[in-house]
Design an enzyme around this catalytic site. Structure first.
Site, PDB file in Angstrom:
ATOM      1  CG  ASP A 190     123.706  16.448  45.011  1.00  0.00           C
ATOM      2  OD1 ASP A 190     123.976  17.462  45.686  1.00  0.00           O
ATOM      3  OD2 ASP A 190     124.351  16.108  44.008  1.00  0.00           O
ATOM      4  CE  LYS A 244     125.733  20.103  43.941  1.00  0.00           C
ATOM      5  NZ  LYS A 244     125.445  19.567  45.246  1.00  0.00           N
ATOM      6  CG  LEU A 278     132.851   3.964  41.969  1.00  0.00           C
ATOM      7  CD1 LEU A 278     131.940   3.205  41.009  1.00  0.00           C
ATOM      8  CD2 LEU A 278     132.398   5.414  42.091  1.00  0.00           C
TER       9      LEU A 278
END
Length: 167
Positions: A125, A84, A21
């Site tokens: 996650d 979250k 990335l």
């Protein structure tokens, strides 16, 4: 690779590539998911924390679940999707959607047209990519924003290990 051409309105794109990335062009915006407490102690978040620092700057923005914290680094923005409350929790699809909508608004206001990100929410996650990619499409369909999803190459050893354990 500094192609600055704008896509026609509503011609957003979701592209996939294999690689690191952080090898994307340096003027391309990055995005990933974190908890409201900005801990970033596992997964790709650790790499974002090392590379861009700014934890106190992020905390100072006082962003809540369903929002997006932002750092400006050089020519790029770095988006921290707050999905979250605590690092030990798992995000919901609704919280992911709300944080993506907040990111979209920042993109539109700031002329961002290219974002690179991992398969957000699908690593530690444990969200399902099929649903996450639908949310991305629903959120960005009416924009000129092109999103590139980076996946690391599968290592040969990993494939061999999977083959050995599946027998």
């Amino acid at each position: 690779m500094s192609d600055k051409t704008q896509l026609a309105n509503g011609n957003w794109r979701l592209n996939y590539t294999t690689g690191d990335l952080f090898s994307c062009p340096t003027d391309e915006t990055l995005a990933h998911c974190i908890s409201e407490d900005c801990r970033m102690g596992a997964g790709i978040a650790v790499m974002f924390k090392r590379r861009f620092s700014g934890v106190e700057e992020l905390k100072g923005q006082k962003k809540l679940v369903g929002q997006c914290a932002v750092l400006k680094r050089g020519q790029r923005f770095v988006y921290y999707l707050i999905t979250k409350k605590k690092v030990s929790q798992k995000p919901t699809y609704d919280n992911l959607r709300r944080s993506l909508e907040d990111m979209r608004e920042h993109c539109i206001k700031n002329g961002v047209t290219r974002i690179s990100m991992p398969r957000i929410g699908c690593g530690l996650d444990r969200l399902k990519w099929e649903r996450v990619s639908e949310i991305l499409e629903e959120t960005f369909a009416a924009t000129d924003i092109s999103i590139t999803i980076y996946s690391l190459p599968v290592k040969t050893e990993t494939l061999v290990m999977k083959e050995n354990t599946s027998r």
